[in-house]
Design an enzyme around this catalytic site. Structure first.
Site, mmCIF file in Angstrom:
data_model
loop_
_atom_site.group_PDB
_atom_site.id
_atom_site.type_symbol
_atom_site.label_atom_id
_atom_site.label_comp_id
_atom_site.label_asym_id
_atom_site.label_seq_id
_atom_site.Cartn_x
_atom_site.Cartn_y
_atom_site.Cartn_z
ATOM 1 N N ASP A 120 -3.861 -11.084 -7.152
ATOM 2 C CA ASP A 120 -2.744 -11.417 -6.273
ATOM 3 C C ASP A 120 -3.218 -11.585 -4.824
ATOM 4 O O ASP A 120 -2.690 -10.968 -3.914
ATOM 5 C CB ASP A 120 -1.709 -10.279 -6.390
ATOM 6 C CG ASP A 120 -0.466 -10.534 -5.568
ATOM 7 O OD1 ASP A 120 -0.091 -11.706 -5.399
ATOM 8 O OD2 ASP A 120 0.114 -9.543 -5.082
ATOM 9 N N GLU A 146 -7.059 -2.432 -11.710
ATOM 10 C CA GLU A 146 -6.044 -2.801 -12.703
ATOM 11 C C GLU A 146 -6.556 -3.663 -13.838
ATOM 12 O O GLU A 146 -5.928 -4.671 -14.202
ATOM 13 C CB GLU A 146 -4.856 -3.484 -12.022
ATOM 14 C CG GLU A 146 -4.098 -2.584 -11.088
ATOM 15 C CD GLU A 146 -2.728 -3.121 -10.728
ATOM 16 O OE1 GLU A 146 -2.487 -4.322 -10.947
ATOM 17 O OE2 GLU A 146 -1.902 -2.341 -10.240
ATOM 18 N N TYR A 183 4.562 1.054 -9.269
ATOM 19 C CA TYR A 183 5.624 0.354 -8.537
ATOM 20 C C TYR A 183 7.005 0.705 -9.085
ATOM 21 O O TYR A 183 7.853 -0.167 -9.238
ATOM 22 C CB TYR A 183 5.352 -1.151 -8.592
ATOM 23 C CG TYR A 183 4.163 -1.538 -7.731
ATOM 24 C CD1 TYR A 183 4.329 -1.827 -6.382
ATOM 25 C CD2 TYR A 183 2.873 -1.570 -8.253
ATOM 26 C CE1 TYR A 183 3.241 -2.165 -5.584
ATOM 27 C CE2 TYR A 183 1.781 -1.892 -7.451
ATOM 28 C CZ TYR A 183 1.977 -2.189 -6.123
ATOM 29 O OH TYR A 183 0.897 -2.505 -5.327
ATOM 30 N N GLU A 186 -1.857 2.583 -5.029
ATOM 31 C CA GLU A 186 -0.887 1.558 -4.606
ATOM 32 C C GLU A 186 0.521 2.014 -4.919
ATOM 33 O O GLU A 186 0.789 2.507 -6.024
ATOM 34 C CB GLU A 186 -1.126 0.218 -5.328
ATOM 35 C CG GLU A 186 -2.344 -0.536 -4.872
ATOM 36 C CD GLU A 186 -2.481 -1.896 -5.566
ATOM 37 O OE1 GLU A 186 -1.468 -2.468 -5.981
ATOM 38 O OE2 GLU A 186 -3.641 -2.349 -5.673
HETATM 39 C C1 GCB Z 1 -1.012 -4.602 -7.806
HETATM 40 C C2 GCB Z 1 -2.325 -5.184 -7.455
HETATM 41 C C3 GCB Z 1 -2.326 -5.834 -6.087
HETATM 42 C C4 GCB Z 1 -1.048 -6.623 -5.897
HETATM 43 C C5 GCB Z 1 0.117 -5.659 -5.991
HETATM 44 C C6 GCB Z 1 1.478 -6.362 -5.824
HETATM 45 O O1 GCB Z 1 -0.886 -3.771 -8.643
HETATM 46 O O2 GCB Z 1 -3.371 -4.260 -7.544
HETATM 47 O O3 GCB Z 1 -3.448 -6.657 -5.966
HETATM 48 O O4 GCB Z 1 -1.024 -7.317 -4.693
HETATM 49 O O5 GCB Z 1 0.118 -5.044 -7.238
HETATM 50 O O6 GCB Z 1 1.971 -6.427 -4.727
HETATM 51 O O7 GCB Z 1 1.983 -6.852 -6.819
#
Ligand code: GCB
Length: 623
Positions: free
Chosen positions: A162, A415, A470, A505
């Site tokens: 991403d 990931e 997330y 994250e």
């Molecule tokens: C993740 C990735 C990261 C993305 C992020 C997102 O898990 O490691 O590279 O930018 O999510 O914002 O979706």
């Protein structure tokens, strides 16, 4: 490989500036020997820079394939009898280099250095043509991986990470002169007992028969504190001044090659921070003290220059890290410029150092990155050859950064698919590669939400569990109460593993300036509530030893239905303006100011990175 350096015996010349540049969509340049003369139809290009955003041309921005860079270089006339080296700090994602008509080096991997001895191809005092064929295509055998798909309008580069596939010569290119007898590599491992520090050193030298190795350790004031002789040894440092988070104290180790008469034939300076790193139970210890990571996953990403290194931007980013109270970051998702790691050493910022192994996960394609329908690990996709490229990326990262005190933990991938037998087979030997290259630091990888506790088959190999989660964003979207329960349940499972956990994250896309009365996804209010919810979850779990918000700043990505002008999970916008909620705990290291108070520290005493909505909260702070 040692970084070029000016010393009493060495000299450097930086080759940054405007180079000739030409895209080679048909890959004809090699056969046509474009390296043998001026490029046929060049345009100007900056080095260092990503080439992508420097023209007003979509065909350039999204280009993948062969890319030629060329310039002439005046070799300093004082370099007669020296060994002359051409050194690239990086070229993304691979390069072959010619000096005059001679091919001198090829390198795979976009974020680590490579060099060639070009002594026999140059004449001090004369100019020589340097040509680099850079290639930015991603395949199943590159790190990071990608694939080229046929579309109705031609080929398209697909990848599963991403961030935008910026490419070019991103860091400095150097000519350097060393003596023939030279120091080739230095490894230091540090420790301490009571007030006495130790520096175990190993020196590799070349063409140095009959010469002795002498080392001198000086403190930050330049006072000699220890000396040694021989290619390996242990220096004892009385009244040791430790390197510690927030306290970037560095010694200087001068390594000399000396002849019988005492003449110094080569001299190289290696900075040394004396500190220890240890994982004990669920604790992460630096110098024996529990350390709590607070900070960000970052990106090397700026408008105009893309992924290029720029000293001004580095200074600004570190100032902002200090301003917000961060003590650490992860080099998501590739090795950053060596200048960044040096800067962290000097400023006492702690680093989780990551390879460019991101996007080894076809399951993540769904809807975000495209390119679906592949199996991640298979003979036709990510296979044994890919693993060898990955292993080499790990070795090169560790070889480059092994002496940096700021680096405390290796992340060998971000990931990847990790819930299958293929993943377990793929990763088991890679952990061995990392531990063999550096037995002194813990090793881990960053686990993805698709492989939750109980399903992940790779975390068994890791010393530290690094989790990207997330809840409240990609799942339980807009439902923070539900997210809190689900997240707490999963985290409790991980905590039962008895290893330290860093949340590498967690974040919510936030459009700067977008407000809502009730917290709605994409608003600044929601970002605050989302982060507060996460912090409650972390504070209830003793095994959590760190929290890195995703991301430090908004950043460029490939375009698609999930991204509006890039990823917006930054605490700062892409041009480093704070989003409305950011402030910090006054107990954090760095200059405290009354403008940096927040009100929720009492509720979350262990948490140092805090978030506050300063426009609307009665108790909020003035700016
Ligand atoms: C993740 C990735 C990261 C993305 C992020 C997102 O898990 O490691 O590279 O930018 O999510 O914002 O979706």
């Amino acid at each position: 490989m040692l970084r070029p350096q000016d010393t009493t015996t060495r000299e450097t010349k930086r080759l940054d500036g405007i180079w000739s540049f030409q895209l080679d969509g048909e890959s004809e340049g090699r056969d046509a020997r474009w390296f043998g003369a001026n490029l046929p139809a060049p345009r100007d290009m900056a080095v260092p820079a990503s080439f992508n955003d420097l023209t007003a041309d979509a065909a350039v921005r999204d280009y993948f394939g062969d890319i030629w860079y060329q310039r002439t270089v005046q070799v300093p006339r004082g370099w007669a009898d020296q060994r002359i080296v051409l050194h690239f700090e990086s070229a993304t994602h691979r390069a072959t280099v010619w000096v005059g008509d001679h091919e001198v080096v090829s390198h795979e991997g976009g974020y680590t250095p490579f060099e060639a001895d070009i002594t026999e191809f140059v004449t001090p005092g004369e100019a020589v043509r340097v040509t680099a064929l850079v290639n930015n295509t991603l395949s199943f055998q590159s790190i990071p991986p990608g694939v080229i798909e046929e579309g109705p309008a031609g080929q398209k580069q697909i990848y599963w990470h991403d961030f935008f596939n910026f490419a070019g010569i991103h860091r400095s290119v150097w000519l350097s002169a060393t003596p023939q007898a030279r120091v080739e590599d230095i490894t230091v491992v540090t420790g301490f007992e009571g007030d006495t520090g130790s520096v175990d050193y190993t020196v590799e030298a070349a063409d140095a028969d009959g010469l002795d190795v002498q080392v001198v350790l000086r403190d930050a004031a330049g006072r000699e504190v220890a000396t040694g002789t021989g290619a390996t040894g242990r220096l004892k440092v009385a009244d040791v001044h430790l390197w510690a988070p927030g306290h970037g104290y560095l010694y200087d180790l001068e390594v000399q090659l000396v002849d019988d008469g005492g003449a110094v034939l080569d001299s190289y300076h290696q900075t040394v921070g004396i500190r220890t790193v240890e994982v004990r139970g669920t604790q992460f210890l630096i110098n024996g003290d529990p350390f709590y990571f607070k900070g960000f996953g970052m990106h090397e990403d700026h408008s105009t220059i893309g992924k290029a290194h720029s000293p001004a931007h580095v200074v600004q980013d570190f100032e902002l890290l200090d301003w917000i109270g961060a003590n650490s970051f992860r080099t998501s998702h590739y090795p950053y410029s060596e200048d960044v790691i040096d800067y962290a050493d000097r400023h006492g910022i702690v680093i989780i150092d990551e390879t460019a192994a991101v996007g080894l996960n076809m399951g993540l394609g769904g809807g975000i990155f495209g390119g679906q329908g592949y199996q991640t690990f298979s003979p036709d996709t990510i296979n044994d050859s890919s693993r060898e490229v990955h292993a080499q990326a790990i070795r090169e990262l560790i070889a480059r950064d092994k002496n940096h005190p700021s680096v405390v933990l290796w992340s060998i991938a971000n990931e990847p698919e990790s819930d299958t037998e293929g993943a377990e087979d793929y990763f088991r030997p890679l952990f061995d590669v990392a531990r063999e290259a550096d037995p002194t630091r813990p090793v881990g990888f960053v686990n993805v939400m698709l492989a939750p506790h109980g399903k992940c088959r790779v975390s068994q190999f890791a010393d530290v569990l690094m989790l990207n989660r997330y809840y409240g964003w990609y799942v339980n979207t807009g439902d923070l109460a539900g997210a809190e329960i689900a997240w707490t349940n999963e985290l409790n499972g991980w905590a039962s593993e008895g290893k330290p956990i860093v949340i590498t994250e967690y974040g919510a896309d936030t459009l700067a300036g977008n407000h809502s009365l009730t917290p709605q996804p994409w608003s600044e209010e929601y970002q605050v509530d989302y982060l507060d919810m996460n912090h409650r979850v972390f504070d209830a779990c003793d095994a959590v030893v760190g929290e890195h918000v995703w991301n430090f700043a908004d950043f460029a990505t490939t375009s698609g239905i999930m991204r509006v002008d890039g990823n917006k999970k930054g605490a700062f916008t892409r041009d480093r303006k704070p989003k409305g909620h950011v402030t910090v705990d006054v107990t954090a290291p760095g200059p405290s100011s009354p403008a940096r108070r927040h009100t929720s520290a009492a509720a979350c005493p262990r948490r140092k990175l805090a978030w506050q909505l300063w426009q609307t909260s009665a108790s909020s702070v003035s700016r």
